[in-house]
Structure formats: C-alpha cells, structure tokens
Design a protein around this motif. Structure first.
Motif, PDB file in Angstrom:
ATOM      1  N   GLU A   1       0.835  -1.186   0.000  1.00 29.21           N
ATOM      2  CA  GLU A   1       0.000   0.000   0.000  1.00 29.21           C
ATOM      3  C   GLU A   1       0.881   1.253   0.000  1.00 29.21           C
ATOM      4  O   GLU A   1       2.022   1.217   0.474  1.00 29.21           O
ATOM      5  CB  GLU A   1      -0.915   0.007   1.226  1.00 29.21           C
ATOM      6  CG  GLU A   1      -1.878  -1.167   1.284  1.00 29.21           C
ATOM      7  CD  GLU A   1      -2.881  -1.141   0.139  1.00 29.21           C
ATOM      8  OE1 GLU A   1      -3.169  -0.027  -0.359  1.00 29.21           O
ATOM      9  OE2 GLU A   1      -3.349  -2.215  -0.271  1.00 29.21           O
ATOM     10  N   PRO A   2       0.379   2.382  -0.537  1.00 30.84           N
ATOM     11  CA  PRO A   2       1.186   3.607  -0.580  1.00 30.84           C
ATOM     12  C   PRO A   2       1.714   4.024   0.788  1.00 30.84           C
ATOM     13  O   PRO A   2       2.895   4.379   0.928  1.00 30.84           O
ATOM     14  CB  PRO A   2       0.222   4.643  -1.161  1.00 30.84           C
ATOM     15  CG  PRO A   2      -0.736   3.837  -1.981  1.00 30.84           C
ATOM     16  CD  PRO A   2      -0.898   2.549  -1.256  1.00 30.84           C
ATOM     17  N   ARG A   3       0.861   3.984   1.811  1.00 21.69           N
ATOM     18  CA  ARG A   3       1.321   4.396   3.133  1.00 21.69           C
ATOM     19  C   ARG A   3       2.386   3.433   3.661  1.00 21.69           C
ATOM     20  O   ARG A   3       3.336   3.848   4.318  1.00 21.69           O
ATOM     21  CB  ARG A   3       0.127   4.449   4.091  1.00 21.69           C
ATOM     22  CG  ARG A   3       0.476   4.765   5.550  1.00 21.69           C
ATOM     23  CD  ARG A   3       1.358   5.990   5.679  1.00 21.69           C
ATOM     24  NE  ARG A   3       0.762   7.189   5.109  1.00 21.69           N
ATOM     25  CZ  ARG A   3       1.369   8.347   5.015  1.00 21.69           C
ATOM     26  NH1 ARG A   3       2.644   8.473   5.425  1.00 21.69           N
ATOM     27  NH2 ARG A   3       0.764   9.385   4.479  1.00 21.69           N
ATOM     28  N   GLU A   4       2.261   2.146   3.350  1.00 23.33           N
ATOM     29  CA  GLU A   4       3.275   1.183   3.779  1.00 23.33           C
ATOM     30  C   GLU A   4       4.622   1.471   3.120  1.00 23.33           C
ATOM     31  O   GLU A   4       5.678   1.350   3.756  1.00 23.33           O
ATOM     32  CB  GLU A   4       2.824  -0.242   3.438  1.00 23.33           C
ATOM     33  CG  GLU A   4       1.593  -0.702   4.222  1.00 23.33           C
ATOM     34  CD  GLU A   4       1.160  -2.087   3.796  1.00 23.33           C
ATOM     35  OE1 GLU A   4       1.785  -2.643   2.864  1.00 23.33           O
ATOM     36  OE2 GLU A   4       0.194  -2.615   4.376  1.00 23.33           O
TER      37      GLU A   4
ATOM     38  N   LEU B   1       5.687   4.413   2.039  1.00 28.33           N
ATOM     39  CA  LEU B   1       6.237   5.639   2.636  1.00 28.33           C
ATOM     40  C   LEU B   1       6.813   5.354   4.016  1.00 28.33           C
ATOM     41  O   LEU B   1       7.878   5.877   4.373  1.00 28.33           O
ATOM     42  CB  LEU B   1       5.145   6.700   2.715  1.00 28.33           C
ATOM     43  CG  LEU B   1       4.645   7.258   1.366  1.00 28.33           C
ATOM     44  CD1 LEU B   1       3.496   8.228   1.584  1.00 28.33           C
ATOM     45  CD2 LEU B   1       5.783   7.939   0.612  1.00 28.33           C
ATOM     46  N   ASN B   2       6.136   4.537   4.798  1.00 25.39           N
ATOM     47  CA  ASN B   2       6.667   4.190   6.124  1.00 25.39           C
ATOM     48  C   ASN B   2       7.948   3.368   6.013  1.00 25.39           C
ATOM     49  O   ASN B   2       8.876   3.520   6.817  1.00 25.39           O
ATOM     50  CB  ASN B   2       5.612   3.414   6.923  1.00 25.39           C
ATOM     51  CG  ASN B   2       4.418   4.275   7.300  1.00 25.39           C
ATOM     52  OD1 ASN B   2       4.522   5.512   7.364  1.00 25.39           O
ATOM     53  ND2 ASN B   2       3.285   3.647   7.544  1.00 25.39           N
TER      54      ASN B   2
END
Length: 375
Positions: free
Chosen positions: A263-266, A268-269
């Motif tokens: 996922e995009p947030r994953e 970035l993290n």
C-alpha cells in the motif's frame, strides 16, 4: 501396519539390490583374478574408486602383489591365496568362495579396461556428490566465523573436482543434463527483511552513495517488493531525478508494485527512518545472497549426481554452468568488500562520457578574490 516376515521368509529379500556399478566391480575384479596381467591395461582407478570396502581391499591386494606367470597361475592357485591373505587384513569377511564367485561372474576378461572406465565414471559421480554436500552444509552453517570465505573455499574444492572430472571425461558439445534443476529455496528470515528495509530507507535518504553500489542487484533481495523498490531507486538515480520517499512511491506505482501487496502508506513508512549507511546494509544483503547462491549451487549439482541417467560428460557441463552462476555473485562480493587501490591523479583530467562526476564538496569558507579591471 509394519510387515512381519513369515518364519520361512528370507529377510534378505527386503535389502535394496546393489547398484549396477557393484556388478561392474565384480566383473573387473574377476578379470584380474582370472588373468592378473590385465591389471597393466587399466588406468584411472584406485582402491578408493570402489563402492565397497571388500572390493577396495581386493583391488589393493591385487595391485600390491606381482602378477604370476599365466601358465603357472592356470595350474596352481597360490597367487589367489596370497591375494586373499592380503585383502583380509582390510576386510576380514572375505572368503575364498567369494573370490571364486568373482571369477565366475566375469563375462569377458579382455573387457577389463571398459569395466574400469565405468567404475571411474561412478567414482567421479560420488566425489562430485560429496563435494556438493559439503558446500550445502557450509552455506547453512551459522557457526562459522567467516561464513562467506569458508563457503567459497568449499566451492573452490568443488570446482577443482569438476576440473579433474573434465580432464578424465572431456565433455561433448550439447551434453546438458536432462534432470530438472531444483527451485531456488525461499527463505523467511526476519533479519534479512529488516536489513532490506533499512537499506531502502537509508538509500532514499542518501542516494549519492547508491551510485557506487552497482555490485548489488534486485536478485539479491529476499522480498520481491524490496527488490522492486531497489530497482525504482536505482532507476531514479540513473535518470538523475530527485529521490525521496514520494518520488520512489511514484516510480513504484508505474512499475506495478503497489498492486502486488504494498500500500502507498506502507511504502512511505518503509522508506522512512534511515539508520547507518547504504553500503553497510548493502553488504549485509549481498552476504546472504552469496550464501544462498552457494547453497543453490550445491543442491543443483547434488540433483544432477542423484540422477543415474546423467553421464560424466553431462555432469561436467551442468556443474560448470552452475559454478558460473556462483562466480557472478562472487565477483560482485569481491567488488563490494575490496578497498579500491589508490591511484595517482594526473595533473589535468578531461571528463569523457561515462566518467562519474566529482562529489559535491562543502561550500567555500572564503570569498574568492575579484579580478580587477585595468584602468
């Protein structure tokens, strides 16, 4: 339920039949016992080439005793008695009956050189299998103080064995093994996953160091998403475009990584929180990749040797190709861990296409003098 043999059942029937080379060894030893002068026609085999201790002891005894006169040997069995006495020093279970049975099973004594060639081929197979097993064990031995160096030493031993077999059985053109190669072993090592995440985060924060890490490839990663993100990073750097978590995320979208479970947030993290240097984590990843490649090499050759349909020529070709794959990873490891030799910079250099640009240094602390214009 386990099978219980009947009182009159022969338990020896359950023993696996001997391999074909066992019968070949019997034929060769029978030829020597029947016509001892045939020993001079045979090269390439020694006691260690035989599959059983009894056969090895018999061959050693035959080789150590002078051959008798053919006419005298046909009339008197004293030489056979001497062979049995010497051989029983190493194999006490040998009997005169077994020696006579060897003579009876030999179909044609003049074929002794052909029998010896078969035994030599099977011995090469066993040697190659043993070297592959040692390599597999070394690649998985976590107690070694220097795992990569020790594993590569075992790979060198295996390579020397392949060279020796090549000298004995020069390969024919196109003689590839037909045995399917085993799949690459998948590892679920949390330490490897954590190191890959740290590399990606640190490389995103310090992209200038990544240009010197051409020795690391996506194939060295254990996680496919991490391999794809490393490809995104190196692509952005090669294009000389800005590198940060957002630009890497955008490149990952174009490469279809976001649809593969990330996922995009994953992402970035994952790219946040750099620690250490990219070179350090890159070497750790390549370290695991070298051991994995060596382990896979051993399994490939072990699979080849376990297939009795493969000839020595096919074993040579298949083993050489497998060794070449390890050599490629080994070369990259040497580039990563070897300090570059100091070079003397010439007085004046001319930048050409493909030459790396100089690293950006700190800003000057003093203002350069301004050239005065003559009045």
């Amino acid at each position: 339920m386990p099978h219980s043999p009947e009182p009159d059942e022969d338990v020896l029937d359950a023993v696996a039949p001997p391999h074909p080379v066992f019968h070949v060894e019997q034929a060769l030893l029978g030829a020597f016992l029947l016509e001892p002068q045939r020993l001079n026609e045979v090269t390439g085999v020694g006691p260690d080439a035989f599959s059983t201790a009894a056969h090895a002891a018999l061959f050693a005894a035959i080789s150590s005793l002078p051959a008798p006169d053919p006419a005298e040997h046909a009339a008197h069995p004293q030489w056979l008695d001497a062979v049995l006495a010497v051989a029983r020093e190493q194999a006490r279970g040998l009997t005169a009956t077994y020696l006579h049975s060897l003579i009876q099973v030999c179909p044609w004594p003049p074929h002794a050189p052909a029998y010896a060639r078969m035994i030599e081929a099977e011995h090469c197979r066993r040697r190659l299998a043993a070297a592959a097993q040692h390599l597999i064990q070394s690649a998985r031995d976590t107690s070694l103080p220097q795992p990569v160096a020790s594993t590569l030493d075992e790979a060198d031993v295996l390579g020397c064995g392949v060279d020796d077999i090549t000298a004995r059985f020069p390969p024919h053109a196109g003689s590839l093994p037909r045995t399917p190669t085993p799949p690459q072993a998948t590892t679920h090592d949390q330490d490897a996953v954590d190191e890959e995440r740290l590399l990606l985060a640190t490389a995103t924060a310090h992209p200038n160091s990544v240009g010197q890490m051409r020795w690391l490839t996506p194939g060295d990663f254990t996680h496919p998403v991490h391999a794809g993100l490393w490809l995104c990073l190196t692509t952005l750097i090669r294009r000389d475009t800005p590198v940060d978590p957002v630009t890497v995320l955008w490149e990952a979208q174009h490469r279809g990584l976001l649809g593969a479970g990330a996922e995009p947030r994953e992402v970035l993290n994952l790219l946040a929180g750099p620690v250490g240097s990219p070179e350090h984590w890159g070497e750790r990843i390549l370290h695991r990749s070298v051991l994995a490649a060596a382990h896979h090499l051993g399994r490939r050759i072990e699979t080849f040797t376990n297939d009795p349909a493969n000839t020595p020529y096919q074993l040579v070709v298949g083993s050489r190709r497998a060794l070449a794959d390890l050599t490629a990873v080994r070369t990259r490891w040497q580039h990563a861990t070897t300090e570059p030799a100091p070079t003397t910079r010439p007085a004046r250099t001319t930048r050409t296409e493909g030459t790396a640009a100089p690293r950006a240094g700190p800003p000057p602390t003093t203002t350069p003098p301004v050239a005065r214009t003559p009045r």
